[in-house]
Design a protein around this motif. Sequence first.
Motif, PDB file in Angstrom:
ATOM      1  N   CYS B  63    -100.107  41.521   8.701  1.00  0.00           N
ATOM      2  CA  CYS B  63     -99.508  41.916   9.982  1.00  0.00           C
ATOM      3  C   CYS B  63    -100.438  42.887  10.697  1.00  0.00           C
ATOM      4  O   CYS B  63    -100.749  42.724  11.864  1.00  0.00           O
ATOM      5  N   ALA B  64    -100.819  43.921  10.003  1.00  0.00           N
ATOM      6  CA  ALA B  64    -101.640  44.996  10.570  1.00  0.00           C
ATOM      7  C   ALA B  64    -102.316  45.683   9.393  1.00  0.00           C
ATOM      8  O   ALA B  64    -101.995  45.374   8.241  1.00  0.00           O
ATOM      9  N   PRO B  65    -103.224  46.619   9.658  1.00  0.00           N
ATOM     10  CA  PRO B  65    -103.812  47.334   8.538  1.00  0.00           C
ATOM     11  C   PRO B  65    -102.729  48.048   7.727  1.00  0.00           C
ATOM     12  O   PRO B  65    -101.956  48.822   8.291  1.00  0.00           O
ATOM     13  N   GLU B  67    -100.092  46.732   6.417  1.00  0.00           N
ATOM     14  CA  GLU B  67     -98.744  46.184   6.649  1.00  0.00           C
ATOM     15  C   GLU B  67     -98.756  44.682   6.408  1.00  0.00           C
ATOM     16  O   GLU B  67     -99.607  43.974   6.928  1.00  0.00           O
ATOM     17  N   VAL B 119    -104.523  32.035  20.362  1.00  0.00           N
ATOM     18  CA  VAL B 119    -105.484  32.371  19.314  1.00  0.00           C
ATOM     19  C   VAL B 119    -106.175  31.083  18.886  1.00  0.00           C
ATOM     20  O   VAL B 119    -105.564  30.013  18.879  1.00  0.00           O
ATOM     21  N   ALA B 132    -101.794  36.118  10.858  1.00  0.00           N
ATOM     22  CA  ALA B 132    -101.916  37.249  11.780  1.00  0.00           C
ATOM     23  C   ALA B 132    -100.680  37.329  12.647  1.00  0.00           C
ATOM     24  O   ALA B 132     -99.979  36.328  12.832  1.00  0.00           O
ATOM     25  N   ASN B 133    -100.438  38.509  13.165  1.00  0.00           N
ATOM     26  CA  ASN B 133     -99.378  38.666  14.158  1.00  0.00           C
ATOM     27  C   ASN B 133     -99.936  38.238  15.508  1.00  0.00           C
ATOM     28  O   ASN B 133    -101.068  38.567  15.836  1.00  0.00           O
ATOM     29  N   MET B 134     -99.144  37.544  16.283  1.00  0.00           N
ATOM     30  CA  MET B 134     -99.596  37.148  17.617  1.00  0.00           C
ATOM     31  C   MET B 134     -98.379  36.790  18.463  1.00  0.00           C
ATOM     32  O   MET B 134     -97.281  36.639  17.932  1.00  0.00           O
ATOM     33  N   LEU B 135     -98.609  36.671  19.772  1.00  0.00           N
ATOM     34  CA  LEU B 135     -97.518  36.235  20.644  1.00  0.00           C
ATOM     35  C   LEU B 135     -97.379  34.728  20.505  1.00  0.00           C
ATOM     36  O   LEU B 135     -98.338  33.996  20.691  1.00  0.00           O
ATOM     37  N   THR B 140     -93.361  38.159  19.657  1.00  0.00           N
ATOM     38  CA  THR B 140     -94.267  38.588  18.599  1.00  0.00           C
ATOM     39  C   THR B 140     -93.887  37.892  17.306  1.00  0.00           C
ATOM     40  O   THR B 140     -92.784  38.075  16.799  1.00  0.00           O
TER      41      THR B 140
END
Lengths: 90, 183
Positions: B63-65, B67, B119, B132-135, B140
């Motif tokens: 998701c994120a660094p 996370e 993406v 990855a997280n993306m729209l 989201t």
Amino acid sequence: MASLITCPHCGTRPKEEFSIRGTALSRPHPTASEEDWHAYVYLRENPKGRYQEYWHHAGGCRRFLIVDRDNVTHDVFSVVDAAAIGRLSE
Amino acid sequence: MSLTLYHRHVLEDYLAGSEAKANPNHLAVIRRPAIFSVLAHRGHEASVKETLTSTDGALLRDCAPGEWLLVSTASGAAVVENLLGEIAGASLADQSDGRVLLRICGPNVRKILAKCVAVDLHPDAFSIGSSANMLCCHVTANLARSGADAFEIIVPRSFAGSVFEEVMEMGREFALTAAFAEG
């Protein structure tokens, strides 16, 4: 044409994934004068040209980034995680 | 008075009356996945990731660094929670009822998703296992590549209906079908 921002964590993403949170100013010391705090809260330069702003990657990693860009030519010079800058100054 | 509660999926009404036969391009809605959100405490990112990667039967989504989302379709949320126990230097929260897992696959899957996310999903740019997280359709979401032409989308429950309808709309020209799947 979509403006593309290269997030240091997620890669190249369109600007729609971000929300712009204003100029990247350094926060005054808690005991700073009222003029300093007034300037920090209300006064903005709004320059034409190169500008450093906080961008929140709301649609991705949800991290605050500092985007260094030119608001005339749309060139993006650098994108860094705001926490990385903060840790350097610690 | 005794009350019997049934598990009812949020997309139940959207899928009512859909075709039973799956086309090559198919969207499977996983009925009861176990989804956990894991956040590593500062400085523990690498060790937490190592622990999570070695968890049997669960897949890790970035998701994120620091996370991640931990997804399991094989076992229920309670089983996964026991399996994970306490991870040193991390906090986890059960998101199984808060997120919806969609699995989309088929030969035209990239053409469909190209209208949903911004993406690059080319096989060389987004390898199998990447996430990855993306729209996705203005929401989201977490998108992961689970196979050669298969992707998994995790969306918040309350947005699942909107994302589902939009993905189906984008897949209409490729005869995208949808149905529930057990896992």
